[in-house]
Design a protein around this motif. Structure first.
Motif, PDB file in Angstrom:
ATOM      1  N   GLY A  82     -40.297  12.532   8.716  1.00  0.00           N
ATOM      2  CA  GLY A  82     -41.460  12.436   9.580  1.00  0.00           C
ATOM      3  C   GLY A  82     -42.545  13.453   9.246  1.00  0.00           C
ATOM      4  N   VAL A  83     -43.691  13.283   9.885  1.00  0.00           N
ATOM      5  CA  VAL A  83     -44.868  14.095   9.602  1.00  0.00           C
ATOM      6  C   VAL A  83     -44.652  15.559   9.939  1.00  0.00           C
ATOM      7  CG1 VAL A  83     -47.268  14.518  10.279  1.00  0.00           C
ATOM      8  CG2 VAL A  83     -46.506  12.207   9.788  1.00  0.00           C
ATOM      9  N   ALA A  84     -44.005  15.846  11.061  1.00  0.00           N
ATOM     10  CA  ALA A  84     -43.848  17.235  11.490  1.00  0.00           C
ATOM     11  C   ALA A  84     -43.090  18.056  10.439  1.00  0.00           C
ATOM     12  CB  ALA A  84     -43.135  17.305  12.838  1.00  0.00           C
ATOM     13  N   ALA A  85     -42.011  17.494   9.906  1.00  0.00           N
ATOM     14  CA  ALA A  85     -41.235  18.206   8.888  1.00  0.00           C
ATOM     15  C   ALA A  85     -42.044  18.392   7.614  1.00  0.00           C
ATOM     16  CB  ALA A  85     -39.945  17.445   8.578  1.00  0.00           C
ATOM     17  N   SER A  86     -42.796  17.358   7.237  1.00  0.00           N
ATOM     18  CA  SER A  86     -43.632  17.459   6.049  1.00  0.00           C
ATOM     19  C   SER A  86     -44.706  18.526   6.229  1.00  0.00           C
ATOM     20  CB  SER A  86     -44.280  16.101   5.757  1.00  0.00           C
ATOM     21  OG  SER A  86     -45.201  16.193   4.703  1.00  0.00           O
ATOM     22  N   ASN A  87     -45.341  18.534   7.392  1.00  0.00           N
ATOM     23  CA  ASN A  87     -46.384  19.531   7.649  1.00  0.00           C
ATOM     24  C   ASN A  87     -45.809  20.943   7.674  1.00  0.00           C
ATOM     25  OD1 ASN A  87     -48.264  17.517   7.765  1.00  0.00           O
ATOM     26  ND2 ASN A  87     -48.498  17.550   9.988  1.00  0.00           N
ATOM     27  N   HIS A  88     -44.604  21.098   8.230  1.00  0.00           N
ATOM     28  CA  HIS A  88     -43.957  22.414   8.256  1.00  0.00           C
ATOM     29  C   HIS A  88     -43.728  22.918   6.828  1.00  0.00           C
ATOM     30  CE1 HIS A  88     -41.209  25.654   9.399  1.00  0.00           C
ATOM     31  NE2 HIS A  88     -40.383  25.193   8.477  1.00  0.00           N
ATOM     32  N   THR A  89     -43.252  22.040   5.965  1.00  0.00           N
ATOM     33  CA  THR A  89     -43.004  22.431   4.578  1.00  0.00           C
ATOM     34  C   THR A  89     -44.312  22.719   3.864  1.00  0.00           C
ATOM     35  OG1 THR A  89     -40.968  21.124   4.491  1.00  0.00           O
ATOM     36  CG2 THR A  89     -42.001  21.673   2.391  1.00  0.00           C
ATOM     37  N   ALA A  90     -45.342  21.909   4.134  1.00  0.00           N
ATOM     38  CA  ALA A  90     -46.645  22.155   3.512  1.00  0.00           C
ATOM     39  C   ALA A  90     -47.184  23.530   3.899  1.00  0.00           C
ATOM     40  CB  ALA A  90     -47.637  21.070   3.923  1.00  0.00           C
ATOM     41  N   ARG A  91     -46.995  23.902   5.155  1.00  0.00           N
ATOM     42  CA  ARG A  91     -47.444  25.242   5.581  1.00  0.00           C
ATOM     43  C   ARG A  91     -46.654  26.324   4.864  1.00  0.00           C
ATOM     44  NH1 ARG A  91     -48.135  22.509  10.589  1.00  0.00           N
ATOM     45  NH2 ARG A  91     -45.995  22.967  11.232  1.00  0.00           N
ATOM     46  N   ARG A  92     -45.357  26.102   4.682  1.00  0.00           N
ATOM     47  CA  ARG A  92     -44.534  27.085   3.973  1.00  0.00           C
ATOM     48  C   ARG A  92     -45.004  27.248   2.539  1.00  0.00           C
ATOM     49  NH1 ARG A  92     -39.927  26.196   1.005  1.00  0.00           N
ATOM     50  NH2 ARG A  92     -39.545  24.143   1.914  1.00  0.00           N
ATOM     51  N   LEU A  93     -45.429  26.147   1.930  1.00  0.00           N
ATOM     52  CA  LEU A  93     -45.885  26.191   0.542  1.00  0.00           C
ATOM     53  C   LEU A  93     -47.352  26.574   0.421  1.00  0.00           C
ATOM     54  CD1 LEU A  93     -44.263  22.858  -0.711  1.00  0.00           C
ATOM     55  CD2 LEU A  93     -43.425  25.179  -1.127  1.00  0.00           C
ATOM     56  N   VAL A  94     -48.044  26.686   1.566  1.00  0.00           N
ATOM     57  CA  VAL A  94     -49.502  26.882   1.599  1.00  0.00           C
ATOM     58  C   VAL A  94     -50.171  25.767   0.787  1.00  0.00           C
ATOM     59  CG1 VAL A  94     -51.342  28.591   1.457  1.00  0.00           C
ATOM     60  CG2 VAL A  94     -48.983  29.357   1.600  1.00  0.00           C
ATOM     61  N   ALA A  95     -49.797  24.533   1.109  1.00  0.00           N
ATOM     62  CA  ALA A  95     -50.324  23.361   0.416  1.00  0.00           C
ATOM     63  C   ALA A  95     -50.909  22.398   1.435  1.00  0.00           C
ATOM     64  CB  ALA A  95     -49.206  22.667  -0.369  1.00  0.00           C
ATOM     65  N   ALA A  96     -51.814  21.535   0.973  1.00  0.00           N
ATOM     66  CA  ALA A  96     -52.377  20.509   1.845  1.00  0.00           C
ATOM     67  C   ALA A  96     -51.291  19.499   2.189  1.00  0.00           C
ATOM     68  CB  ALA A  96     -53.536  19.805   1.153  1.00  0.00           C
ATOM     69  N   PRO A  97     -51.076  19.202   3.482  1.00  0.00           N
ATOM     70  CA  PRO A  97     -50.031  18.241   3.852  1.00  0.00           C
ATOM     71  C   PRO A  97     -50.337  16.828   3.403  1.00  0.00           C
ATOM     72  CG  PRO A  97     -51.331  18.856   5.768  1.00  0.00           C
ATOM     73  CD  PRO A  97     -51.757  19.763   4.658  1.00  0.00           C
ATOM     74  N   TYR A  98     -51.640  16.540   3.221  1.00  0.00           N
ATOM     75  CA  TYR A  98     -52.012  15.191   2.784  1.00  0.00           C
ATOM     76  C   TYR A  98     -53.332  15.283   2.034  1.00  0.00           C
ATOM     77  CZ  TYR A  98     -53.640  10.375   2.857  1.00  0.00           C
ATOM     78  OH  TYR A  98     -54.109   9.146   2.475  1.00  0.00           O
TER      79      TYR A  98
END
Length: 316
Positions: free
Chosen positions: A177-193
């Motif tokens: 889901g989106v929440a898990a993807s966004n959490h990982t994107a924040r950890r990587l300091v990357a754009a979630p989409y």
């Protein structure tokens, strides 16, 4: 999630493997308490592997890891248009696919999947520098040079190295889901989409896009999705004319301003569906789509499912 229920990720390192391509899936799906994945980095056999860009690797696993994995990532490697992976690698990839594992290539790793024949008749992409070579060497593949990644369900491919992050986050969104993807994107300091495709990175005889000129306006829009965001209002925030804003926004993102706003609203709706108990009508109003009918229409067009089905799948 217990270890027995972890999704199993194998990262297959071939001779000449690109360091960033190897590191992306290994880090995104890193084995940690907050992530329901177990990662194994493997090669043709355990031991040292000569990599690209002056780096080498020492992997703990051989091709047996592909019999264990639920998803196999194939990082890009040097000279993909000149060299074909060993027959043992191709056989192991085909066997993993036959038993139901997903195969995902980052950048020039698409050439390894192409050599198996599993991309024949499917859409695929690779780094823009190699798209013509891929299409020439494997004419049965429908090569799309204008996207960051392609999801063909059981086989996935991505463009240059950084788009491997987009592909991995896409897999996370699909799995968790989106929440898990966004959490990982924040950890990587990357754009979630990242909207748009790799065409914007291909050298051509037109002026280069202005990069992040409207980044502040996009950030402002994300905090006002429930408002009436017209083209004129967005342009006024950016302090340019509507015509100039529309043209340059398209150059920056690959979408018109209103297409971008629509996708941002659908993404916000996804998070609310996952994390809240609000009804469809309330969520539609909160994200600026007005009615549940509009939300359902755009959800179906963009995601291929309904809000209710999405909530049943990804509700936390």
């Amino acid at each position: 999630m217990s270890a027995s229920r972890h999704r199993r990720v194998a990262v297959l390192v071939l001779d000449g493997a690109k360091p960033l391509d190897v590191g992306i899936p290994a880090q995104v799906f890193s084995t940690r308490p907050s992530m329901p994945y177990e990662v194994r980095v493997c090669g043709v056999r355990p031991g040292p592997i000569t990599g690209g860009d002056g780096l080498s690797y020492h992997v703990a696993h051989g091709l047996e890891a592909l019999t264990w994995a639920d998803i196999v990532f194939v990082p890009g490697y040097r000279r993909p248009d000149q060299e074909v992976p060993p027959a043992s690698v191709l056989d192991a990839l085909r066997a993993a696919h036959d038993r139901g594992a997903r195969l995902a290539a980052i950048s020039t790793g698409a050439f390894a999947l192409a050599a198996t024949g599993l991309l024949d008749g499917r859409r695929a992409t690779t780094h823009w520098h190699y798209t013509r070579a891929l299409a020439t060497k494997y004419p049965r593949i429908k090569v799309d040079e204008n996207v960051l990644f392609v999801d063909e369900k059981t086989v996935l491919t991505s463009a240059g190295a950084a788009s491997g992050i987009d592909l991995c986050l896409h897999v996370l969104r699909s799995d968790l889901g989106v929440a898990a993807s966004n959490h990982t994107a924040r950890r990587l300091v990357a754009a979630p989409y990242r909207s748009g495709g790799q065409a914007q990175y291909v050298p051509r005889s037109v002026p280069q896009a202005r990069g992040e000129q409207f980044a502040a306006t996009r950030e402002w829009a994300l905090h006002h999705l429930g408002d009436d965001l017209t083209l004129d209002r967005l342009a006024a925030n950016a302090k340019v004319s509507a015509r100039t804003f529309s043209r340059r926004f398209l150059e920056e993102t690959g979408y018109t301003p209103m297409q971008w706003v629509l996708r941002a609203r659908v993404d916000l709706a996804r998070e609310l569906l996952e994390r809240s108990e609000r009804g469809i009508e309330q969520i539609a109003a909160d994200v600026g789509l007005g009615t549940g009918t509009n939300l359902r229409l755009h959800f179906r067009q963009i995601l291929g499912t309904t809000p209710s089905e999405y909530r049943r799948t990804f509700k936390t």
